[in-house]
Write an enzyme that holds these catalytic residues in place. Sequence first.
Site, PDB file in Angstrom:
ATOM      1  N   TRP A 127       2.208  -4.869  -7.781  1.00 50.24           N
ATOM      2  CA  TRP A 127       1.599  -3.537  -7.743  1.00 50.24           C
ATOM      3  C   TRP A 127       2.251  -2.733  -8.882  1.00 50.24           C
ATOM      4  CZ3 TRP A 127       3.849   0.883  -4.579  1.00 50.24           C
ATOM      5  CH2 TRP A 127       2.972   1.969  -4.540  1.00 50.24           C
ATOM      6  N   ASP A 207       8.115  -5.131   1.112  1.00 44.90           N
ATOM      7  CA  ASP A 207       7.062  -4.116   1.050  1.00 44.90           C
ATOM      8  C   ASP A 207       5.809  -4.656   1.726  1.00 44.90           C
ATOM      9  OD1 ASP A 207       5.517  -1.956   0.421  1.00 44.90           O
ATOM     10  OD2 ASP A 207       5.253  -2.487  -1.692  1.00 44.90           O
ATOM     11  N   LYS A 242      -3.934   1.316   4.509  1.00 44.83           N
ATOM     12  CA  LYS A 242      -5.009   0.315   4.459  1.00 44.83           C
ATOM     13  C   LYS A 242      -5.421  -0.083   5.871  1.00 44.83           C
ATOM     14  CE  LYS A 242      -4.508  -0.002  -0.058  1.00 44.83           C
ATOM     15  NZ  LYS A 242      -3.175   0.448  -0.346  1.00 44.83           N
TER      16      LYS A 242
HETATM   17  N1  PMP Z   1       2.950  -1.356  -1.836  1.00 39.36           N
HETATM   18  C1  PMP Z   1       1.942  -2.107  -2.278  1.00 39.36           C
HETATM   19  C2  PMP Z   1       2.185  -3.530  -2.588  1.00 39.36           C
HETATM   20  C3  PMP Z   1       0.674  -1.534  -2.446  1.00 39.36           C
HETATM   21  O1  PMP Z   1      -0.324  -2.292  -2.890  1.00 39.36           O
HETATM   22  C4  PMP Z   1       0.482  -0.182  -2.119  1.00 39.36           C
HETATM   23  C5  PMP Z   1      -0.853   0.500  -2.229  1.00 39.36           C
HETATM   24  N2  PMP Z   1      -1.677   0.148  -3.201  1.00 39.36           N
HETATM   25  C6  PMP Z   1       1.570   0.555  -1.671  1.00 39.36           C
HETATM   26  C7  PMP Z   1       2.789  -0.054  -1.535  1.00 39.36           C
HETATM   27  C8  PMP Z   1       1.486   2.033  -1.369  1.00 39.36           C
HETATM   28  O2  PMP Z   1       0.628   2.348  -0.377  1.00 39.36           O
HETATM   29  P1  PMP Z   1       0.264   3.881  -0.054  1.00 39.36           P
HETATM   30  O3  PMP Z   1      -1.131   4.077  -0.520  1.00 39.36           O
HETATM   31  O4  PMP Z   1       0.421   3.951   1.419  1.00 39.36           O
HETATM   32  O5  PMP Z   1       1.239   4.737  -0.760  1.00 39.36           O
END
Ligand code: PMP
Length: 391
Positions: A127, A207, A242
């Site tokens: 990410w 994570d 999500k």
């Molecule tokens: N970690 C990963 C691997 C993600 O893909 C994401 C969201 N795209 C997040 C953390 C953060 O999620 P949030 O939208 O809840 O901040």
Amino acid sequence: MLNRLEAQSPDALLALIKMHAADDRPDKIDLGVGVYRTGQGDTPVFAAIKAAEQILVDEQDSKSYLGPEGDIGFVNALMPYIFGENATMGGRLAGMQTPGGTGAVRLAVALAQKAGMTKLHMGTPSWPNHAQILGDIDLEMVPFEHANPDGTANVEAVLSAIRGAAPDEGVLLHGCCHNPTGIDYSSAEWDVIGDAIVETGIFPIIDTAYHGLGHGLDEDVAGLRSVLAKVPEAFICYSCDKNFGMYRDRVGAFYILADGQETLDKAFSNANALARASWSMPPDHGAAAVRLILRDSELTLKWQDELEQMRNRMRQVRDTLAEAGVAGSVDLAPLGTQNGLFSVLPVSKEQVAQLREDHGIYMAGSGRINIAGLTMGNIEKFVNAIAEVTG
Ligand code: PMP
């Protein structure tokens, strides 16, 4: 003063959204933005969330401050789903609410650095915000290859990163549904990874942003649980954005596993202080709605049913892509074994541009696709376009 600043390049995905919106081809396909979509292309509010929000409207009697740890009822209600029956691991595990999973990652990295972490090993691609947060906090990132070219996990790379590290270093792992590759470790692989973490004493940060979007609520965290059962200390970053469809409400949590109550309290007090100095306290609404769902068995079943529908739809798209086999130079079969919202296609930037210009198919320059952007109605067009552009 502001003139001294260097302009930053705009987020590439936001630019893609704009291009997609300006495209008037009726059969255009958006595989860029990272949100779930139904077969009709919508990202609806979960019915369970709507019901919980109604209860909030009817029953909430104050919006007074909560504190840097946020809604502890929410934080605790999630724990059995993430950590299993002995959720506090004998009083060694506790958490706090954060603004989304992003807030949890930010807090984890800042706290790790404060505790003396010198480097963080991380599989790439990842990410993109992981690298951005590390850069902003100025903690050195040491990348290793997360994926093999055949679409499987490069377990040797993670093991050699862990085995070569000193105890004051950390490793960041994705709990499930790896973003962007969709490549998860098998339970046997998690087992070996957990053992290697124990052997070297490297600090794990796990994570988990897509819990329940892979194979199921228990299945998706089995690896995480197996690591936590072995290690003395860890951080877990969690997003509900999500799996409860709460993206803009910013619902997340940060958990600390420590080797005992005293260390846990000390670490937690530092997490609280860091949170206080950055966002002071997290936004309440989304977490309160999740808490209301999890305290009510009917709403919990409703949520789990909606989550299962998401999961099944993405599995159907993945199975259909895998059945299509080879399209041009792209083998789609690995997409069937990968999990969650994303996978990466082995396509060049030029091919990504050609897919966009000639076929109205929008994806990130890296070749990352959002599986939920595909439907039973547009998969054939997508596969044919990949065959034409890469053939
Ligand atoms: N970690 C990963 C691997 C993600 O893909 C994401 C969201 N795209 C997040 C953390 C953060 O999620 P949030 O939208 O809840 O901040």
